[in-house]
Design an enzyme around this catalytic site. Structure first.
Site, PDB file in Angstrom:
ATOM      1  N   ILE A   1      41.407  44.269  29.707  1.00  0.00           N
ATOM      2  CA  ILE A   1      41.148  43.167  30.657  1.00  0.00           C
ATOM      3  C   ILE A   1      41.071  43.790  32.042  1.00  0.00           C
ATOM      4  O   ILE A   1      42.003  44.505  32.418  1.00  0.00           O
ATOM      5  CB  ILE A   1      42.328  42.166  30.642  1.00  0.00           C
ATOM      6  CG1 ILE A   1      42.518  41.577  29.244  1.00  0.00           C
ATOM      7  CG2 ILE A   1      42.128  41.031  31.663  1.00  0.00           C
ATOM      8  CD1 ILE A   1      43.942  41.559  28.808  1.00  0.00           C
ATOM      9  N   HIS A   2      39.990  43.574  32.756  1.00  0.00           N
ATOM     10  CA  HIS A   2      39.970  44.103  34.129  1.00  0.00           C
ATOM     11  C   HIS A   2      39.167  43.265  35.121  1.00  0.00           C
ATOM     12  O   HIS A   2      39.232  43.493  36.318  1.00  0.00           O
ATOM     13  CB  HIS A   2      39.461  45.552  34.157  1.00  0.00           C
ATOM     14  CG  HIS A   2      37.963  45.649  34.103  1.00  0.00           C
ATOM     15  ND1 HIS A   2      37.267  45.626  32.926  1.00  0.00           N
ATOM     16  CD2 HIS A   2      37.038  45.743  35.083  1.00  0.00           C
ATOM     17  CE1 HIS A   2      35.979  45.712  33.172  1.00  0.00           C
ATOM     18  NE2 HIS A   2      35.793  45.776  34.475  1.00  0.00           N
TER      19      HIS A   2
END
Ligand code: UD1
Length: 384
Positions: free
Chosen positions: A218-219
């Site tokens: 997740i970024h």
């Protein structure tokens, strides 16, 4: 000899650039000379240097060291630095990858002083202009002279935006040439696949068994910086892990690391901390990432590159976004868009868990996109 000036700056670009640099080194070293400019958008060693070492990317000739700041400041610093280098190096063309702020900066700097732009990974659209990447892609495509699309869909998007299909040389920004050439990320996946398993011990290091863990990344800022979305994703991952007694391997981007400290709802944070099956790790190198992708049971991600690599290695993928520019993945039924919706994520997992015999059609080319691109650069920019 054609001189190209390549601008890279963020993790996915180092990976893409590796494929072209390898093709130049192996087959075009007498025809193409590459000058590499690193903008410094990503600067931590595990977001940058590790890729140069592992993937044998030639060390950059220049580093602008722009670092992190707001979109405007970061991009402005890059434009100014790249312009200076273009005037100094006088390349025959500039090569840009993907959709980051480094791509945008390169496109603006080069096109304003009439250096032809070659855009690799052209034509992709999420049709969501609230993503900074969507703006970057559109601007870069419309400043480019040669546009290489990895997919048929990307090529069609360009036609819809008015790019001509059967035009003749000389190609210019006003008479640009579009190609459907396959994906250089697929070139890399094939090239590094065997090597990765030999060289990386990441499974042993984190006690992960083949087929028995979920790989999650997740970024994107709309997930990390929105506490509700961030909590929803982590809560879903935690439930998937506890209900199925499954490990979740989570290489953490620097932005996500900050958000875990500052932005994750306390009850979700505590539940995650109490779950020994959450395997948090620093950002993985490319070879480590390949090993994780090849050996996991399923991928959950908001990354463009990781969702595709899941497909290359025939893994189902849950995408924490409302839409994707890689529509072929969703159309094939091997990936599903759940956005950051906890219920949809858990449901998608239960569906994939029981799904057998998924088909991953060959939509990303033959693993030789980089060679094709080099050939076209030679055809179009050789001195007459
Ligand atoms: C960029 C790209 C995105 C790509 C992603 C891959 C843009 C607009 N987005 O987003 O398309 O998918 O790279 O990672 O260009 N940081 C560090 N150390 C680093 C790099 C970043 O601490 O080495 C921190 C920065 O402080 C910043 C955050 O991470 O707050 C995000 O960095 P940024 O340059 O905005 O790019 P990405 O989110 O990584």
């Amino acid at each position: 000899m054609i001189k190209i000036l390549t601008v890279i700056g963020a993790r996915p670009q180092f990976i893409k650039a590796a494929a072209l640099s390898r093709a130049i080194r192996n087959k075009f070293s007498e025809k193409i000379k590459e000058v590499i400019v690193h903008t410094g958008q990503h600067y931590d060693d595990n977001m940058s240097r590790v890729f140069f070492d592992e993937m044998e990317i030639p060390k950059e000739d220049y580093n602008l060291r722009v670092g992190s700041s707001s979109h405007g400041k970061q991009t402005a610093a890059m434009i100014s630095g790249i312009e200076e280098l273009l005037l100094k190096e006088k390349p025959d063309c500039m090569v840009l990858y993907g959709d980051t702020n480094s791509t945008l900066a390169g496109a603006v700097a080069a096109s304003k002083i009439h250096v032809p732009v070659v855009h690799i990974e052209a034509g992709l659209r999420s049709f969501n202009k609230s993503m900074p990447e969507e703006i970057n892609r559109i601007v870069c495509d419309h400043c480019s002279t040669l546009l290489f699309s990895p997919t048929k869909k990307g090529y069609t998007n360009l036609l819809r935006e008015g790019f001509p299909e059967f035009n003749q040389r000389p190609f210019t920004p006003d008479n640009p040439k579009i190609y459907h050439c396959g994906d250089i990320m697929y070139d890399n996946a094939l090239y590094f696949s065997q090597l990765a398993e030999k060289k990386s011990d990441i499974l042993t290091k984190y006690n992960l068994s083949t087929g028995a863990f979920v790989l999650a990344t997740i970024h994107r800022d709309n997930n990390t910086d929105d506490p509700e979305r961030f909590a929803s994703i982590f809560s879903a991952l935690n439930k998937i892990s506890t209900e199925n007694k499954l490990k979740i391997a989570l290489p953490i981007h620097p932005r996500t690391s900050k958000a875990l400290q500052n932005n994750l709802r306390k009850d979700v944070y505590d539940a995650m901390k109490a779950n020994p099956n959450f395997v948090l790790m620093p950002p993985a190198s490319f070879l480590e990432m390949i090993v994780l992708e090849k050996n996991c049971m399923l991928v959950c991600t908001d990354s463009g590159g990781v969702q595709k690599e899941a497909f290359f290695f025939k893994k189902p993928c849950i995408i924490f976004r409302p839409e994707t520019e890689w529509v072929e993945l969703v159309e094939s039924g091997t990936a599903v868009l759940t956005d950051a919706d906890e219920k949809k994520i858990i449901y998608a997992f239960s569906q994939f868990r029981n799904k057998k015999n998924m088909v991953f059609p060959p939509v990303f080319g033959n693993g030789r996109a980089a060679e094709f691109i080099c050939e076209e650069i030679v055809k179009n920019f050789s001195p007459t």
